[in-house]
Design an enzyme around this catalytic site. Structure first.
Site, PDB file in Angstrom:
ATOM      1  N   LYS A 280      48.689  60.689 -54.113  1.00 51.09           N
ATOM      2  CA  LYS A 280      47.580  61.313 -53.384  1.00 51.09           C
ATOM      3  C   LYS A 280      47.917  62.764 -53.085  1.00 51.09           C
ATOM      4  O   LYS A 280      49.094  63.115 -52.974  1.00 51.09           O
ATOM      5  CB  LYS A 280      47.371  60.586 -52.047  1.00 51.09           C
ATOM      6  CG  LYS A 280      46.670  59.254 -52.157  1.00 51.09           C
ATOM      7  CD  LYS A 280      46.390  58.668 -50.787  1.00 51.09           C
ATOM      8  CE  LYS A 280      45.731  57.306 -50.896  1.00 51.09           C
ATOM      9  NZ  LYS A 280      44.393  57.341 -51.485  1.00 51.09           N
ATOM     10  N   ARG A 354      42.854  46.506 -54.251  1.00 52.89           N
ATOM     11  CA  ARG A 354      42.269  45.385 -55.000  1.00 52.89           C
ATOM     12  C   ARG A 354      43.350  44.584 -55.729  1.00 52.89           C
ATOM     13  O   ARG A 354      43.189  43.391 -55.953  1.00 52.89           O
ATOM     14  CB  ARG A 354      41.203  45.926 -55.974  1.00 52.89           C
ATOM     15  CG  ARG A 354      41.729  46.910 -56.967  1.00 52.89           C
ATOM     16  CD  ARG A 354      40.627  47.757 -57.613  1.00 52.89           C
ATOM     17  NE  ARG A 354      40.218  48.875 -56.756  1.00 52.89           N
ATOM     18  CZ  ARG A 354      39.257  49.738 -57.074  1.00 52.89           C
ATOM     19  NH1 ARG A 354      38.576  49.607 -58.209  1.00 52.89           N
ATOM     20  NH2 ARG A 354      38.956  50.735 -56.249  1.00 52.89           N
TER      21      ARG A 354
HETATM   22  N1  BES Z   1      43.323  53.277 -49.200  1.00 53.48           N
HETATM   23  C1  BES Z   1      42.586  53.992 -50.176  1.00 53.48           C
HETATM   24  C2  BES Z   1      41.119  54.190 -49.781  1.00 53.48           C
HETATM   25  C3  BES Z   1      40.871  55.209 -48.721  1.00 53.48           C
HETATM   26  C4  BES Z   1      41.013  56.565 -48.991  1.00 53.48           C
HETATM   27  C5  BES Z   1      40.438  54.814 -47.487  1.00 53.48           C
HETATM   28  C6  BES Z   1      40.744  57.490 -48.017  1.00 53.48           C
HETATM   29  C7  BES Z   1      40.166  55.743 -46.508  1.00 53.48           C
HETATM   30  C8  BES Z   1      40.324  57.085 -46.759  1.00 53.48           C
HETATM   31  C9  BES Z   1      42.600  53.222 -51.491  1.00 53.48           C
HETATM   32  O1  BES Z   1      43.772  52.561 -51.777  1.00 53.48           O
HETATM   33  C10 BES Z   1      42.401  54.235 -52.571  1.00 53.48           C
HETATM   34  O2  BES Z   1      43.244  55.046 -52.738  1.00 53.48           O
HETATM   35  N2  BES Z   1      41.277  54.150 -53.255  1.00 53.48           N
HETATM   36  C11 BES Z   1      40.960  55.072 -54.280  1.00 53.48           C
HETATM   37  C12 BES Z   1      40.354  54.296 -55.431  1.00 53.48           C
HETATM   38  C13 BES Z   1      40.186  55.118 -56.674  1.00 53.48           C
HETATM   39  C14 BES Z   1      41.549  55.471 -57.245  1.00 53.48           C
HETATM   40  C15 BES Z   1      39.391  54.310 -57.663  1.00 53.48           C
HETATM   41  C16 BES Z   1      39.962  56.078 -53.715  1.00 53.48           C
HETATM   42  O3  BES Z   1      39.092  55.686 -52.934  1.00 53.48           O
HETATM   43  O4  BES Z   1      40.093  57.253 -54.018  1.00 53.48           O
HETATM   44 MN    MN Z   2      45.201  53.819 -52.730  1.00 50.87          MN
END
Ligand code: BES
Ligand code: MN
Ligand code: ZN
Length: 499
Positions: A280, A354
Site C-alpha cells: 500500500k 477475501r
Molecule cells: N483492508 C483493505 C480495504 C480498505 C482500504 C478498507 C482502505 C478501508 C480503507 C483491503 O484489504 C484492501 O486492500 N482492498 C483493496 C482491494 C483491491 C486490491 C481489489 C482495495 O480496496 O483497494
Molecule cells: Mn488489503
C-alpha cells in the site's frame, strides 16, 4: 457507569442534577411544565427572555430552583418536538453528557426519555440513551503514560419512566443497553490497539479470556498446522509473509435448544494490512491496524449475547492474520488452493481479506448454520460507494438481507444493500485458476462479495462491508465499534424470549 430506571416527578428527585427537555422554539416539555409550575413560572420566564431557544445543542444549567429537591436542573434543547429522530436523539444525549461533565454533578435523573422519537418506544430510548452516553464518554487512554481523570466523574444515570407499569420494561432495556454498549466498547478497544499489540495471537487470547467470563461460551483456537490439515491454503497464503502465526478463532455460545441451528458470524481479522508485496502507499497506512474491526465486532456481539444470557446458539469465527511483504510472502500471480478445493490466482496480495474469509466461510459449513453473516473491512470501493454512514450489505438470501436492513433501522447502525447479480461474476475470470482474487475496474465492493459468494452456496449468507464505518479518520481518529449495534439488534430480533 451505573444505570437504573425510576418513575416519579422531577421536582421530587433528591439528586445532583435533573435533566429536562425543552423544545424549539422555546416550548416546554411536560416535565419542564411541572418544574415551571412549582417554581412559579421560573422556566417559562427564562424561555421568554431568550436564555435558551430549545434548539439541539442548547443547554442551560440552573441551580437551587425553588421548590425542587435537586441541586441542579439542566435544560437541554431537543429541537422541534416532532422532528426528533434516531440521530437527533443521540446528539441530544451527547450534548447532555458534555454539559454535565463540567457541572459537578455525579448522579443524574434524566427526563429525556419523555421526548418522543419517531417510531421508537420507551425501551428503545433507554437502550439508546445508554449507548449514546457511553459513546460520548469513551476514551482510549490505555497507551498514554499519564491519564486524565475527570475531577468529579459522572457515576449514575436514572432514567425516568412513566409510572410503575414501565419499570420492568425499563429495567430490561437497561440490561440490553448496557450489554450492547459494553460489546461496542470492547470492539472499539480492540480496534484502537496497534498492530504490534493486537496481533492474531492477542485476538485469540482475548477470545479465550472472554470465554472464562461466561459459562456458556467456549473458545477454541486452530494453529497453522491445524489449518494446513484442513486444506486452508488460501488463508495461510496471506500470513506466510508475516512473523505472526495465523490463528483461526472459534467462539461457540450454545445456550439455545440443541436442535436450533446457530447464527454464525465470521469476522475479518487482519491485524495489520500492509498490502503485502502489492504494498500500500504510505499515507494513512497506520489505519490498516483497523483491518481487524470485523473480528472485533464478532467478539463484541458475542460478549453482548453472553452477558444477556440469550437462550440462543451463536457462533463467531475469526480468521486472524497479518498481511506483510517478505521473501516468502505470496507474489502476484501465485495460485493457491482453498479449503473448498477451488483454486485462486492471487493477482493482488492487497485483496487479502477475501482470501482469509473464503476458508473461514467453508469452515462455517460444519455448523449447519441457520445463517452466516460475515463482517469485513473489505474494500476501499465501499467508501467510494457509500461513504461513512451505512455499511455495505450483499446477500444470497433476500429475507436475511431484509432482517439486517431492519435491524439497522432499529439500532441506528445502518446498512445499505448492493446487488449481488451474476452479471458481475465474470469479472473474476482467471486464465490460470478457477478465479482471480480481484475483479478489475468497477464495482469493487460487489466483485469482492461475488468472490465470497462462491464459498457460501450451502447456506443463507450475508456480507457486511464495514470499510467506511468501522473507524473514523482525521482529528477524531478512532474505532466506532460498528456494527456491534446492528448485529446485536439482529440477534435480539430473533430471540423469542427477549421481546
Ligand atoms: N483492508 C483493505 C480495504 C480498505 C482500504 C478498507 C482502505 C478501508 C480503507 C483491503 O484489504 C484492501 O486492500 N482492498 C483493496 C482491494 C483491491 C486490491 C481489489 C482495495 O480496496 O483497494
Ligand atoms: Mn488489503
Ligand atoms: Zn485488508
Amino acid at each position: 457507569m451505573e444505570y437504573t430506571v425510576k418513575s416519579g416527578n422531577p421536582e421530587k428527585q433528591r439528586i445532583g442534577c435533573v435533566v429536562i427537555p425543552v423544545f424549539a422554539s422555546r416550548k416546554l416539555s411536560s416535565s419542564a411544565k411541572i418544574i415551571d409550575k412549582v417554581s412559579n413560572g421560573y422556566i417559562s420566564n427564562l424561555l421568554r427572555r431568550g436564555e435558551i431557544e430549545g434548539d439541539i445543542g442548547n443547554a442551560l444549567l440552573l441551580h437551587n430552583v425553588e421548590n425542587t429537591l435537586c441541586d441542579r436542573i439542566l435544560l437541554i434543547g431537543c429541537g422541534k418536538e416532532k422532528d426528533v429522530d434516531v440521530n437527533a436523539f443521540k446528539k441530544i444525549n451527547c450534548n447532555m453528557v458534555k454539559r454535565l461533565q463540567s457541572s459537578g454533578a455525579t448522579e443524574i435523573a434524566s427526563y429525556l426519555t419523555e421526548v418522543s422519537v419517531k417510531r421508537k418506544d420507551i425501551s428503545w430510548k433507554i437502550h439508546h440513551s445508554i449507548e449514546a452516553i457511553d459513546e460520548c464518554l469513551y476514551k482510549f487512554d490505555q497507551l498514554k503514560s499519564k491519564k486524565e481523570e475527570a475531577r468529579r466523574p459522572l457515576r449514575k444515570f436514572i432514567f425516568s419512566v412513566n409510572g410503575r407499569g414501565q419499570l420492568m420494561q425499563g429495567e430490561q432495556a437497561v440490561r440490553q443497553g448496557m450489554a450492547v454498549s459494553a460489546g461496542i466498547h470492547l470492539a472499539k478497544d480492540l480496534g484502537n490497539l496497534p498492530g504490534n499489540i493486537c496481533t492474531p495471537d492477542y485476538l485469540a487470547k482475548q477470545a479465550v479470556k472472554l470465554a472464562t467470563q461466561h459459562k456458556k461460551l467456549k473458545t477454541s483456537v486452530l494453529e497453522e498446522s491445524d489449518m494446513e490439515k484442513l486444506g486452508m491454503g488460501s488463508l495461510l497464503s496471506v500470513s506466510k509473509g508475516s512473523r505472526e502465526p495465523a490463528k483461526l478463532i472459534t467462539m461457540e455460545y450454545m445456550a439455545g435448544d440443541k436442535k436450533q441451528a446457530p447464527i454464525v458470524f465470521v469476522g475479518k481479522g487482519v491485524t495489520f494490512d500492509s498490502g503485502g508485496i502489492s504494498l500500500k502507499p504510505g499515507a494513512a497506512m497506520d489505519e490498516m491496524k483497523y483491518d481487524m474491526c470485523g473480528a472485533a465486532s464478532v467478539i463484541g456481539v458475542l460478549s453482548a449475547c453472553a452477558d444477556l444470557q440469550l437462550p440462543m446458539n451463536i457462533v463467531g469465527i475469526i480468521p486472524a492474520v497479518e498481511n506483510m511483504p517478505d521473501g516468502i510472502a505470496s507474489r502476484p500471480g501465485d495460485v493457491v488452493t482453498s479449503m473448498s478445493g477451488q483454486t485462486i490466482e492471487i493477482l493482488n496480495t492487497d485483496a487479502e481479506g477475501r482470501l482469509i474469509l473464503c476458508d473461514a466461510l467453508s469452515y462455517a459449513e460444519k455448523y449447519d448454520p441457520h445463517v452466516v453473516i460475515d463482517i469485513a473491512t473489505l474494500t476501499g470501493a465501499c467508501i467510494v460507494a457509500l461513504g461513512a454512514h451505512p455499511a455495505g450489505l450483499l446477500s444470497n438470501h433476500n429475507p436475511l438481507a431484509n432482517d439486517l436492513l431492519s435491524a439497522g433501522q432499529t439500532s441506528g447502525d445502518r446498512c445499505w444493500q448492493l446487488p449481488l447479480w451474476d452479471d458481475y461474476q465474470e469479472q473474476l475470470k482467471s486464465n490460470f485458476a478457477d478465479m482471480a482474487n480481484i475483479g478489475g475496474k468497477g464495482a469493487g465492493t460487489i466483485t469482492a462479495a461475488c468472490f465470497l459468494s462462491r464459498f457460501t452456496k450451502k447456506y443463507h449468507w450475508a456480507h457486511l462491508d464495514i470499510a467506511g464505518v468501522a473507524w473514523k479518520s482525521g482529528e477524531h481518529k478512532g474505532a466506532t465499534g460498528r456494527p456491534v449495534g446492528l448485529l446485536a439488534q439482529y440477534v435480539l430480533d430473533r430471540c423469542e424470549d427477549c421481546q
